[in-house]
Design a protein around this motif. Structure first.
Motif, PDB file in Angstrom:
ATOM      1  N   ARG A 398       0.716  -1.252   0.259  1.00 35.26           N
ATOM      2  CA  ARG A 398       0.076  -0.022   0.148  1.00 35.26           C
ATOM      3  C   ARG A 398       0.940   1.347   0.166  1.00 35.26           C
ATOM      4  O   ARG A 398       0.466   2.163  -0.849  1.00 35.26           O
ATOM      5  CB  ARG A 398      -0.825  -0.178   1.163  1.00 35.26           C
ATOM      6  CG  ARG A 398      -2.035   1.039   1.253  1.00 35.26           C
ATOM      7  CD  ARG A 398      -2.643   1.263   2.668  1.00 35.26           C
ATOM      8  NE  ARG A 398      -1.678   2.152   3.466  1.00 35.26           N
ATOM      9  CZ  ARG A 398      -1.909   3.610   3.600  1.00 35.26           C
ATOM     10  NH1 ARG A 398      -3.185   3.820   2.982  1.00 35.26           N
ATOM     11  NH2 ARG A 398      -1.319   4.400   4.324  1.00 35.26           N
ATOM     12  N   ASN A 399       1.732   1.380   1.038  1.00 41.00           N
ATOM     13  CA  ASN A 399       2.650   2.220   1.004  1.00 41.00           C
ATOM     14  C   ASN A 399       3.563   2.815  -0.221  1.00 41.00           C
ATOM     15  O   ASN A 399       3.789   3.910  -0.627  1.00 41.00           O
ATOM     16  CB  ASN A 399       3.642   2.550   2.371  1.00 41.00           C
ATOM     17  CG  ASN A 399       2.907   2.435   3.548  1.00 41.00           C
ATOM     18  OD1 ASN A 399       1.639   2.902   3.591  1.00 41.00           O
ATOM     19  ND2 ASN A 399       3.097   2.058   4.686  1.00 41.00           N
ATOM     20  N   ILE A 402       1.391   4.299  -3.093  1.00 38.82           N
ATOM     21  CA  ILE A 402       1.188   5.624  -2.763  1.00 38.82           C
ATOM     22  C   ILE A 402       2.452   6.449  -3.076  1.00 38.82           C
ATOM     23  O   ILE A 402       2.632   7.535  -3.757  1.00 38.82           O
ATOM     24  CB  ILE A 402       0.968   5.972  -1.276  1.00 38.82           C
ATOM     25  CG1 ILE A 402      -0.616   5.225  -0.879  1.00 38.82           C
ATOM     26  CG2 ILE A 402       0.721   7.150  -0.911  1.00 38.82           C
ATOM     27  CD1 ILE A 402      -0.853   5.157   0.546  1.00 38.82           C
ATOM     28  N   LEU A 410      -6.107   1.825  -0.014  1.00 41.09           N
ATOM     29  CA  LEU A 410      -6.868   1.735   1.049  1.00 41.09           C
ATOM     30  C   LEU A 410      -6.689   0.190   1.427  1.00 41.09           C
ATOM     31  O   LEU A 410      -6.807  -0.442   0.739  1.00 41.09           O
ATOM     32  CB  LEU A 410      -8.370   2.199   0.814  1.00 41.09           C
ATOM     33  CG  LEU A 410      -9.378   1.848   2.109  1.00 41.09           C
ATOM     34  CD1 LEU A 410      -9.208   3.079   3.255  1.00 41.09           C
ATOM     35  CD2 LEU A 410     -10.698   1.813   1.812  1.00 41.09           C
ATOM     36  N   GLU A 413     -10.131  -4.016   6.177  1.00 38.10           N
ATOM     37  CA  GLU A 413      -9.976  -5.254   6.656  1.00 38.10           C
ATOM     38  C   GLU A 413     -11.216  -6.256   6.915  1.00 38.10           C
ATOM     39  O   GLU A 413     -12.400  -5.518   7.050  1.00 38.10           O
ATOM     40  CB  GLU A 413      -9.667  -4.979   8.421  1.00 38.10           C
ATOM     41  CG  GLU A 413      -8.289  -4.199   8.249  1.00 38.10           C
ATOM     42  CD  GLU A 413      -7.506  -4.236   9.623  1.00 38.10           C
ATOM     43  OE1 GLU A 413      -7.848  -5.254  10.359  1.00 38.10           O
ATOM     44  OE2 GLU A 413      -6.640  -3.308   9.862  1.00 38.10           O
ATOM     45  N   ALA A 414     -11.067  -7.175   6.406  1.00 37.13           N
ATOM     46  CA  ALA A 414     -12.462  -8.265   6.530  1.00 37.13           C
ATOM     47  C   ALA A 414     -11.836  -9.612   6.337  1.00 37.13           C
ATOM     48  O   ALA A 414     -10.848 -10.138   6.841  1.00 37.13           O
ATOM     49  CB  ALA A 414     -13.370  -7.899   5.373  1.00 37.13           C
ATOM     50  N   GLU A 425     -20.256  -0.834   9.501  1.00 35.81           N
ATOM     51  CA  GLU A 425     -20.184   0.635   9.851  1.00 35.81           C
ATOM     52  C   GLU A 425     -18.707   1.262   9.490  1.00 35.81           C
ATOM     53  O   GLU A 425     -18.407   2.179   9.003  1.00 35.81           O
ATOM     54  CB  GLU A 425     -20.663   0.978  11.239  1.00 35.81           C
ATOM     55  CG  GLU A 425     -21.937   1.731  11.495  1.00 35.81           C
ATOM     56  CD  GLU A 425     -22.392   2.324  10.252  1.00 35.81           C
ATOM     57  OE1 GLU A 425     -21.507   3.617  10.281  1.00 35.81           O
ATOM     58  OE2 GLU A 425     -23.428   2.116   9.525  1.00 35.81           O
ATOM     59  N   GLN A 426     -17.656   0.296  10.074  1.00 37.30           N
ATOM     60  CA  GLN A 426     -16.336   0.907   9.788  1.00 37.30           C
ATOM     61  C   GLN A 426     -16.019   0.533   8.302  1.00 37.30           C
ATOM     62  O   GLN A 426     -15.370   1.706   7.888  1.00 37.30           O
ATOM     63  CB  GLN A 426     -15.538  -0.085  10.724  1.00 37.30           C
ATOM     64  CG  GLN A 426     -15.798  -0.041  12.024  1.00 37.30           C
ATOM     65  CD  GLN A 426     -14.827  -0.476  13.080  1.00 37.30           C
ATOM     66  OE1 GLN A 426     -14.224  -1.383  12.833  1.00 37.30           O
ATOM     67  NE2 GLN A 426     -14.655   0.214  14.158  1.00 37.30           N
ATOM     68  N   THR A 429     -17.419   3.805   6.638  1.00 37.16           N
ATOM     69  CA  THR A 429     -16.549   4.950   7.088  1.00 37.16           C
ATOM     70  C   THR A 429     -15.355   5.174   6.084  1.00 37.16           C
ATOM     71  O   THR A 429     -15.106   6.081   5.510  1.00 37.16           O
ATOM     72  CB  THR A 429     -16.154   4.802   8.415  1.00 37.16           C
ATOM     73  OG1 THR A 429     -17.260   4.792   9.115  1.00 37.16           O
ATOM     74  CG2 THR A 429     -15.773   6.602   8.962  1.00 37.16           C
ATOM     75  N   ARG A 430     -14.649   3.880   6.079  1.00 34.17           N
ATOM     76  CA  ARG A 430     -13.507   3.996   5.289  1.00 34.17           C
ATOM     77  C   ARG A 430     -13.584   4.218   3.774  1.00 34.17           C
ATOM     78  O   ARG A 430     -13.049   4.988   3.148  1.00 34.17           O
ATOM     79  CB  ARG A 430     -12.740   2.550   5.264  1.00 34.17           C
ATOM     80  CG  ARG A 430     -11.929   2.819   6.868  1.00 34.17           C
ATOM     81  CD  ARG A 430     -11.832   1.178   7.351  1.00 34.17           C
ATOM     82  NE  ARG A 430     -11.150   1.185   8.734  1.00 34.17           N
ATOM     83  CZ  ARG A 430     -11.562   1.304   9.717  1.00 34.17           C
ATOM     84  NH1 ARG A 430     -12.817   1.636   9.582  1.00 34.17           N
ATOM     85  NH2 ARG A 430     -10.983   1.183  10.799  1.00 34.17           N
ATOM     86  N   SER A 432     -16.250   5.745   2.531  1.00 27.74           N
ATOM     87  CA  SER A 432     -16.853   6.988   2.089  1.00 27.74           C
ATOM     88  C   SER A 432     -15.683   7.790   2.197  1.00 27.74           C
ATOM     89  O   SER A 432     -15.513   8.781   1.304  1.00 27.74           O
ATOM     90  CB  SER A 432     -17.833   7.349   3.148  1.00 27.74           C
ATOM     91  OG  SER A 432     -18.567   6.609   3.328  1.00 27.74           O
ATOM     92  N   ALA A 433     -14.912   7.713   3.130  1.00 27.85           N
ATOM     93  CA  ALA A 433     -13.525   8.804   3.346  1.00 27.85           C
ATOM     94  C   ALA A 433     -12.804   8.559   1.839  1.00 27.85           C
ATOM     95  O   ALA A 433     -11.997   9.517   1.567  1.00 27.85           O
ATOM     96  CB  ALA A 433     -12.886   8.410   4.453  1.00 27.85           C
ATOM     97  N   PHE A 434     -12.605   7.059   1.496  1.00 27.91           N
ATOM     98  CA  PHE A 434     -11.661   6.990   0.477  1.00 27.91           C
ATOM     99  C   PHE A 434     -12.289   7.659  -0.884  1.00 27.91           C
ATOM    100  O   PHE A 434     -11.561   8.170  -1.507  1.00 27.91           O
ATOM    101  CB  PHE A 434     -11.530   5.440   0.328  1.00 27.91           C
ATOM    102  CG  PHE A 434     -10.181   5.197  -0.744  1.00 27.91           C
ATOM    103  CD1 PHE A 434      -8.990   5.505  -0.262  1.00 27.91           C
ATOM    104  CD2 PHE A 434     -10.615   4.323  -1.670  1.00 27.91           C
ATOM    105  CE1 PHE A 434      -8.104   5.168  -1.297  1.00 27.91           C
ATOM    106  CE2 PHE A 434      -9.529   3.893  -2.591  1.00 27.91           C
ATOM    107  CZ  PHE A 434      -8.230   4.298  -2.287  1.00 27.91           C
ATOM    108  N   GLU A 436     -14.215  10.459  -0.671  1.00 24.69           N
ATOM    109  CA  GLU A 436     -13.953  11.790  -0.730  1.00 24.69           C
ATOM    110  C   GLU A 436     -12.692  12.113  -1.147  1.00 24.69           C
ATOM    111  O   GLU A 436     -12.277  13.309  -1.710  1.00 24.69           O
ATOM    112  CB  GLU A 436     -14.196  12.334   0.492  1.00 24.69           C
ATOM    113  CG  GLU A 436     -15.790  12.331   0.791  1.00 24.69           C
ATOM    114  CD  GLU A 436     -16.166  12.574   2.394  1.00 24.69           C
ATOM    115  OE1 GLU A 436     -17.277  12.503   2.822  1.00 24.69           O
ATOM    116  OE2 GLU A 436     -15.037  12.593   3.215  1.00 24.69           O
ATOM    117  N   MET A 437     -11.629  11.451  -0.749  1.00 23.26           N
ATOM    118  CA  MET A 437     -10.063  11.591  -1.039  1.00 23.26           C
ATOM    119  C   MET A 437     -10.159  11.388  -2.569  1.00 23.26           C
ATOM    120  O   MET A 437      -9.178  12.424  -3.054  1.00 23.26           O
ATOM    121  CB  MET A 437      -9.568  10.570  -0.361  1.00 23.26           C
ATOM    122  CG  MET A 437      -8.037  10.846  -0.099  1.00 23.26           C
ATOM    123  SD  MET A 437      -7.490   9.898   1.062  1.00 23.26           S
ATOM    124  CE  MET A 437      -5.999   9.066   0.014  1.00 23.26           C
TER     125      MET A 437
END
Ligand code: SF4
Lengths: 440, 253
Positions: A398-399, A402, A410, A413-414, A425-426, A429-430, A432-434, A436-437
């Motif tokens: 991942r790093n 980037i 991103l 985890e699953a 839920e988590q 959130t992840r 949606s944030a991703f 937006e990013m």
């Protein structure tokens, strides 16, 4: 093998084949998008889905009657199955069966059955599903045939080794292990020789179990069909290079069943030829899998089988198309290595090269190439609690994506089959944030 | 009509509200414990705001776990973007936000224009979150202030080996039973939390300064330990708990 059972098998499977085909043709004629399909964000389902259903149903139906009628083998997903196919085995893939249980949401129940019997929650959820099905006899496909032979190839993980030893004990049938040395770089001659010797041994054991002699011409033909299907599958995936993409990774997850469990069959070749045609038509008509495709991503690791619909809709609502994956690609990328003229030698090499039998550096390289070739804007790396060999190294991967490619990535985890390792839920959130990013 | 921008951060522990005007001036802030019915709670908060600023027009942006339950929201934005925006507004520079919330913690790398460059959140476990401190405080019958002071006053600390918040609780109890001094344990608890957070920090390519946000950011023991562990200077905005709500209000502009 029992002649009566054989006759019963032939009669029932032939009749079923005709009935299923007839049914499919009829459904094709009146093909309609299901009412609850989100046509506002997704293209209508691929028509080929009807064939997928037909093939998978038939496969498990044949399995129901195969016991005693045909030699039956249980094999790992990366096993050199062409040898068994050429000897007329019915081949069952416990991993695929487990994935089906995942998609039908019965996996948790089976995992719990296994855990109740003392298997640890840390074992891969595919293995737990399989053990659970053995112990309880529960399966969404009716019945699984008992194996006469077990074939385990370690080119995907070491879990399968212990898993198949459990099966060996349970069924008391021969187990052949094909040990594939891990490739840190390219395969050396001695690696290939080592695997080839084991394949020769496999031929001996499989001949003994089936009571037949392997016909070399038949093996060549089976490998030829395997190769063709794998090539077509690879082309199917590569239609995703088109912008916008006619196919999403979720389509690939659903339609990959034949390439995994029906490699070596002529019908699998026809199936992917047909699928490719449908996708090319989509390209011509400008139909994209995600209606408003704004961002294109890569998926790494196994699917989250019990959340395909949720994830596909959640992302499509945000204009995100996951176009391709290292996972689905794994069944196509090795096609060029298969050489039907030198079946055993080329199989020895091909089955050394799956992505999970190679270092993480190779996976990173594959991901980077895919990001460029498919014009992708980022990646989602599913950190799969069950599948350690696939998930190890993902933080660095991942790093590096980037820092070296400048694309966002991103880690999600699953678990591919155990919903207890997934928190909706988590994940929301992840993601949606991703999203937006990606837009910013 | 004057237009005001309301940001509501409906978190798992507290609901935070910020009202700003179009000049980005903060006119009002509020922090309240989260009640079981967020929908009603945020409804009445908004009603009070409308009365207080009567004659104004409002644009409401919601964030946080309860964002979906803020029925009057005109817009919903994730906490990641809000914390980034709020922190950038408060500090005016790029950096890395560490938000230790009640239910999850996050590290957000914020670029030159306040945009999110990368982020990571704690996994499905409560060990690296405010809830971890809260649980232990409750067990020990201590207030946050007392926890903070005890941690600061101790030179020594014990090491808490459990990574699980629930198991850590029993570990603490057995330490007390062995007669280990309370302040050493409390300091050890803080250390365990901070180690989790810094592990997360090192999993992304971050750059200084480190900007703390969220309720736990006010805890000076946590601040000090993050500095110790990372060797980086940290910035704590004046009111770190409202960073997310401020960011939400700003994204309505
Ligand atoms: S550990 Fe991974 S590779 Fe092995 S069986 Fe499970 S999912 Fe497949």
């Amino acid at each position: 093998m029992d002649t009566l059972k054989r006759i019963k098998y032939e009669v029932i499977t032939k009749a079923a084949k005709l009935a299923l085909k007839g049914n499919r043709i009829l459904s094709e004629r009146k093909f309609k998008t299901p009412k609850r399909w989100r046509t506002d964000i997704l293209a209508p389902p691929l028509k080929i889905g009807l064939r997928t259903k037909e093939l998978v149903t038939r496969h498990y139906l044949e399995g129901r009657y195969a016991e005693g009628a045909k030699p039956v083998a249980w094999v790992t997903s990366g096993a050199p199955v062409e040898i068994l196919k050429a000897l007329g085995f019915y081949v069952l893939y416990p991993e695929n069966h487990a994935a089906l249980c995942g998609a039908r949401r019965t996996a948790l129940e089976l995992c719990l059955e296994a855990e109740k019997s003392g298997y640890s929650m840390d074992i891969c959820s595919y293995a737990r599903c399989d053990f659970g099905a053995l112990i309880s006899g529960k399966t969404p496909v009716g019945k699984l045939p008992k194996p006469d032979l077990l074939l385990c190839c370690t080119n995907i993980c070491q879990t399968v080794l212990y898993w198949y030893r459990v099966l060996e004990k349970h069924f008391n049938v021969p187990l052949v292990v094909i040990d594939t040395p891990f490739l840190y770089r390219e395969a050396e001659e001695h690696h290939i020789e080592y695997v080839k010797n084991q394949l020769d041994k496999l031929v001996e054991v499989a001949e003994r179990v089936s009571g037949k002699k392997l016909k070399f011409e038949r093996l060549k033909e089976t490998l030829r069909l395997s190769k063709m299907a794998a090539e077509l599958w690879h082309e199917v995936i590569q239609t995703g290079k088109n912008v916008p993409s006619p196919i999403s990774v979720f389509d690939q997850f659903i339609h990959m069943a034949p390439i995994v469990e029906m490699r070596g069959d002529a019908e699998t070749v026809d199936f992917y030829a047909e699928m490719l045609k449908e996708l090319q038509e989509r390209i011509e008509k400008g139909v994209s899998a995600v209606v408003k495709e704004r961002r294109r991503l890569l998926w790494d690791n196994l699917p989250i089988w019990y959340k395909l619909k949720f994830l596909s809709e959640f992302l499509a609502e945000r204009g995100i198309a996951i176009v391709t994956s290292t996972y689905t690609n794994a069944w196509g990328e090795l096609a060029p290595m298969m050489d039907p003229q030198r079946p055993i030698e080329s199989m020895a090499k091909t089955y050394l090269y799956p992505i999970l039998n190679r270092g993480v550096g190779h996976k990173l390289k594959t991901m980077k190439e895919m990001i460029k070739d498919y014009s992708l804007n980022g990646a989602i790396l599913h950190s799969d609690r069950s599948c350690k060999p696939y998930s190890v190294g993902q933080i660095d991967e991942r790093n590096r994506l980037i820092s070296e490619l400048g694309v966002p990535a991103l880690l999600l985890e699953a678990d591919h089959n155990d919903p207890r390792a997934y928190a909706e839920e988590q994940v929301r959130t992840r993601l949606s944030a991703f999203a937006e990013m990606l837009e910013s | 009509m004057k237009r005001l921008f309301v940001g509501i951060d409906a978190g798992s522990t507290a609901v935070k509200v910020v009202v700003i005007d179009s000049e980005k001036r903060v006119l009002y802030t509020l922090i309240e414990d989260t009640k079981p019915f967020i929908e009603e709670q945020t409804g009445s908060i908004l009603k009070a705001i409308r009365e207080k600023f009567s004659g104004c027009e409002f644009f409401v942006t919601a964030t946080g776990y309860g964002a979906q339950l803020v029925k009057e929201a005109d817009k919903r934005v994730t906490e990641i973007s809000c914390h980034a925006r709020g922190a950038f507004f408060a500090t005016g520079k790029k950096g890395t936000v560490i938000d230790i919330g009640g239910q999850d913690s996050k590290v957000i790398v914020v670029g030159n224009d306040g945009q999110v460059l990368d982020f990571v959140m704690n996994d499905k476990c409560a060990a690296g979150t405010g809830r971890f401190l809260e649980n232990i405080a409750w067990r020990l019958k201590l207030s946050f202030k007392e926890m903070e002071e005890l941690a600061l006053s101790s030179r020594e600390e014990v090491s808490i080996s459990s990574t699980c918040a629930v198991f850590a609780e029993s570990e603490v109890i057995s330490m007390l039973a062995k007669g280990i001094e309370l302040k050493k344990i409390v300091k050890g608890i803080h250390r365990a939390l901070v180690k989790r957070i810094t592990a997360m920090l090192y999993s992304v390519s971050f750059f200084p300064p480190l900007i703390l946000s969220g309720g736990v950011a006010r805890n000076r023991a946590v601040q000090k330990m993050i500095e110790e562990e990372t060797g980086e200077k940290i910035i704590v905005p004046e009111n770190p708990q409202i960073t997310g709500a401020l960011g939400a209000a700003l994204s309505g502009l």
